[in-house]
Design a protein around this motif. Structure first.
Motif, PDB file in Angstrom:
ATOM      1  N   GLY A 167       0.792  -1.228   0.000  1.00  0.00           N
ATOM      2  CA  GLY A 167       0.000   0.000   0.000  1.00  0.00           C
ATOM      3  C   GLY A 167       0.821   1.273   0.000  1.00  0.00           C
ATOM      4  N   GLY A 168       2.138   1.183   0.168  1.00  0.00           N
ATOM      5  CA  GLY A 168       2.979   2.375   0.140  1.00  0.00           C
ATOM      6  C   GLY A 168       3.377   2.801  -1.263  1.00  0.00           C
ATOM      7  N   ALA A 169       2.901   2.081  -2.269  1.00  0.00           N
ATOM      8  CA  ALA A 169       3.326   2.306  -3.646  1.00  0.00           C
ATOM      9  C   ALA A 169       3.098   3.718  -4.157  1.00  0.00           C
ATOM     10  CB  ALA A 169       2.634   1.318  -4.581  1.00  0.00           C
ATOM     11  N   GLY A 170       2.080   4.408  -3.702  1.00  0.00           N
ATOM     12  CA  GLY A 170       1.747   5.717  -4.238  1.00  0.00           C
ATOM     13  C   GLY A 170       2.577   6.869  -3.712  1.00  0.00           C
ATOM     14  N   VAL A 171       3.447   6.625  -2.753  1.00  0.00           N
ATOM     15  CA  VAL A 171       4.211   7.713  -2.145  1.00  0.00           C
ATOM     16  C   VAL A 171       5.072   8.448  -3.159  1.00  0.00           C
ATOM     17  CG1 VAL A 171       6.004   8.260  -0.457  1.00  0.00           C
ATOM     18  CG2 VAL A 171       4.147   6.720   0.144  1.00  0.00           C
ATOM     19  N   ALA A 172       5.746   7.731  -4.031  1.00  0.00           N
ATOM     20  CA  ALA A 172       6.591   8.384  -5.038  1.00  0.00           C
ATOM     21  C   ALA A 172       5.747   9.281  -5.937  1.00  0.00           C
ATOM     22  CB  ALA A 172       7.345   7.353  -5.861  1.00  0.00           C
ATOM     23  N   ASP A 173       4.530   8.868  -6.259  1.00  0.00           N
ATOM     24  CA  ASP A 173       3.655   9.712  -7.074  1.00  0.00           C
ATOM     25  C   ASP A 173       3.335  11.026  -6.365  1.00  0.00           C
ATOM     26  OD1 ASP A 173       3.565   7.810  -9.080  1.00  0.00           O
ATOM     27  OD2 ASP A 173       1.736   6.877  -8.316  1.00  0.00           O
ATOM     28  N   TRP A 174       3.140  10.960  -5.067  1.00  0.00           N
ATOM     29  CA  TRP A 174       2.878  12.183  -4.302  1.00  0.00           C
ATOM     30  C   TRP A 174       4.077  13.114  -4.386  1.00  0.00           C
ATOM     31  CZ3 TRP A 174      -1.528  13.930  -2.344  1.00  0.00           C
ATOM     32  CH2 TRP A 174      -2.581  13.044  -2.209  1.00  0.00           C
ATOM     33  N   ILE A 175       5.265  12.560  -4.311  1.00  0.00           N
ATOM     34  CA  ILE A 175       6.465  13.398  -4.368  1.00  0.00           C
ATOM     35  C   ILE A 175       6.587  14.068  -5.727  1.00  0.00           C
ATOM     36  CG2 ILE A 175       9.002  13.293  -4.394  1.00  0.00           C
ATOM     37  CD1 ILE A 175       8.780  11.293  -2.085  1.00  0.00           C
ATOM     38  N   TRP A 176       6.314  13.333  -6.809  1.00  0.00           N
ATOM     39  CA  TRP A 176       6.452  13.902  -8.147  1.00  0.00           C
ATOM     40  C   TRP A 176       5.455  15.022  -8.417  1.00  0.00           C
ATOM     41  CZ3 TRP A 176      10.814  13.707 -10.065  1.00  0.00           C
ATOM     42  CH2 TRP A 176      11.611  12.558 -10.024  1.00  0.00           C
ATOM     43  N   GLN A 177       4.408  15.131  -7.649  1.00  0.00           N
ATOM     44  CA  GLN A 177       3.421  16.189  -7.847  1.00  0.00           C
ATOM     45  C   GLN A 177       3.869  17.531  -7.275  1.00  0.00           C
ATOM     46  OE1 GLN A 177      -0.479  14.956  -6.511  1.00  0.00           O
ATOM     47  NE2 GLN A 177      -0.248  12.950  -7.445  1.00  0.00           N
ATOM     48  N   VAL A 178       4.962  17.537  -6.534  1.00  0.00           N
ATOM     49  CA  VAL A 178       5.449  18.761  -5.904  1.00  0.00           C
ATOM     50  C   VAL A 178       6.587  19.344  -6.735  1.00  0.00           C
ATOM     51  CG1 VAL A 178       6.499  19.731  -3.824  1.00  0.00           C
ATOM     52  CG2 VAL A 178       4.803  17.902  -3.627  1.00  0.00           C
ATOM     53  N   PRO A 179       6.485  20.620  -7.138  1.00  0.00           N
ATOM     54  CA  PRO A 179       7.570  21.240  -7.900  1.00  0.00           C
ATOM     55  C   PRO A 179       8.898  21.150  -7.140  1.00  0.00           C
ATOM     56  CG  PRO A 179       5.633  22.644  -7.901  1.00  0.00           C
ATOM     57  CD  PRO A 179       5.364  21.529  -6.919  1.00  0.00           C
ATOM     58  N   GLY A 180       9.954  20.826  -7.845  1.00  0.00           N
ATOM     59  CA  GLY A 180      11.278  20.698  -7.243  1.00  0.00           C
ATOM     60  C   GLY A 180      11.632  19.277  -6.854  1.00  0.00           C
ATOM     61  N   ALA A 181      10.711  18.360  -7.073  1.00  0.00           N
ATOM     62  CA  ALA A 181      10.959  16.968  -6.678  1.00  0.00           C
ATOM     63  C   ALA A 181      12.166  16.371  -7.380  1.00  0.00           C
ATOM     64  CB  ALA A 181       9.719  16.118  -6.943  1.00  0.00           C
ATOM     65  N   SER A 182      12.398  16.757  -8.612  1.00  0.00           N
ATOM     66  CA  SER A 182      13.498  16.146  -9.367  1.00  0.00           C
ATOM     67  C   SER A 182      14.867  16.486  -8.775  1.00  0.00           C
ATOM     68  CB  SER A 182      13.439  16.560 -10.838  1.00  0.00           C
ATOM     69  OG  SER A 182      13.572  17.960 -10.951  1.00  0.00           O
ATOM     70  N   SER A 183      14.964  17.556  -8.022  1.00  0.00           N
ATOM     71  CA  SER A 183      16.242  17.883  -7.398  1.00  0.00           C
ATOM     72  C   SER A 183      16.365  17.258  -6.008  1.00  0.00           C
ATOM     73  CB  SER A 183      16.417  19.399  -7.295  1.00  0.00           C
ATOM     74  OG  SER A 183      15.429  19.943  -6.445  1.00  0.00           O
ATOM     75  N   THR A 184      15.320  16.587  -5.567  1.00  0.00           N
ATOM     76  CA  THR A 184      15.307  15.979  -4.240  1.00  0.00           C
ATOM     77  C   THR A 184      15.316  14.460  -4.284  1.00  0.00           C
ATOM     78  OG1 THR A 184      14.097  17.861  -3.338  1.00  0.00           O
ATOM     79  CG2 THR A 184      14.003  15.828  -2.088  1.00  0.00           C
ATOM     80  N   LEU A 185      14.488  13.874  -5.127  1.00  0.00           N
ATOM     81  CA  LEU A 185      14.337  12.426  -5.169  1.00  0.00           C
ATOM     82  C   LEU A 185      15.500  11.780  -5.917  1.00  0.00           C
ATOM     83  CD1 LEU A 185      12.410  10.160  -4.299  1.00  0.00           C
ATOM     84  CD2 LEU A 185      11.331  10.346  -6.541  1.00  0.00           C
ATOM     85  N   VAL A 186      16.247  10.938  -5.212  1.00  0.00           N
ATOM     86  CA  VAL A 186      17.379  10.235  -5.805  1.00  0.00           C
ATOM     87  C   VAL A 186      16.919   8.938  -6.445  1.00  0.00           C
ATOM     88  CG1 VAL A 186      19.555   9.054  -5.276  1.00  0.00           C
ATOM     89  CG2 VAL A 186      19.025  11.243  -4.206  1.00  0.00           C
ATOM     90  N   GLY A 187      15.990   8.256  -5.787  1.00  0.00           N
ATOM     91  CA  GLY A 187      15.513   6.988  -6.310  1.00  0.00           C
ATOM     92  C   GLY A 187      14.228   6.556  -5.644  1.00  0.00           C
ATOM     93  N   SER A 188      13.543   5.687  -6.338  1.00  0.00           N
ATOM     94  CA  SER A 188      12.304   5.136  -5.822  1.00  0.00           C
ATOM     95  C   SER A 188      12.182   3.705  -6.343  1.00  0.00           C
ATOM     96  CB  SER A 188      11.122   5.981  -6.307  1.00  0.00           C
ATOM     97  OG  SER A 188       9.910   5.385  -5.931  1.00  0.00           O
TER      98      SER A 188
END
Length: 126
Positions: free
Chosen positions: A33-54
């Motif tokens: 059930g934790g699968a959607g967390v990365a999608d939540w992160i991608w919806q926030v501007p600036g995520a690409s400079s923060t998220l290293v991997g998922s």
């Protein structure tokens, strides 16, 4: 989830925005059930400079490969606090290695491990 056990979309969005404002590199490793967390992160501007991997090592074999051992030998369920910690630890080590290889060994990093049951028609095992 709120106190009534109902998913709170606004609380999740606020938590993700706060996480991205901290200024750390983030790795997410989740199952079920934790699968959607990365999608939540991608919806926030600036995520690409923060998220290293998922990663989503959902099957037991993929989970075992990700954490580097046969998890069933640990005595803990694949859906447990111990499993979430194992996911977070491996994500942390991988992010640390990624930062070192990128020439940024002092980068602040955070790894999140999530292990959550999903709705199913079969009896839950853990």
């Amino acid at each position: 989830m709120n106190r009534a056990g109902i998913f709170d979309e606004n609380a999740m969005r606020k938590a993700v925005v706060a996480l991205l404002k901290v200024g750390v590199k983030v790795h997410i490793a989740c199952t079920g059930g934790g699968a959607g967390v990365a999608d939540w992160i991608w919806q926030v501007p600036g995520a690409s400079s923060t998220l290293v991997g998922s990663v989503f090592p959902y099957s037991t074999g993929e989970f075992d490969r990700f954490v580097g051992r046969k998890w069933s030998d640990s005595g803990s369920s694949y859906c447990s606090e111990a499993a979430a910690i194992a996911l977070a630890q491996e994500g942390f080590f991988r992010t640390q290695e990624t930062c070192v290889l990128a020439g940024k060994p002092h980068e602040r990093i955070l790894s999140v491990g999530l292990s959550a049951a999903v709705s199913t028609a079969r009896e839950l095992r853990g």
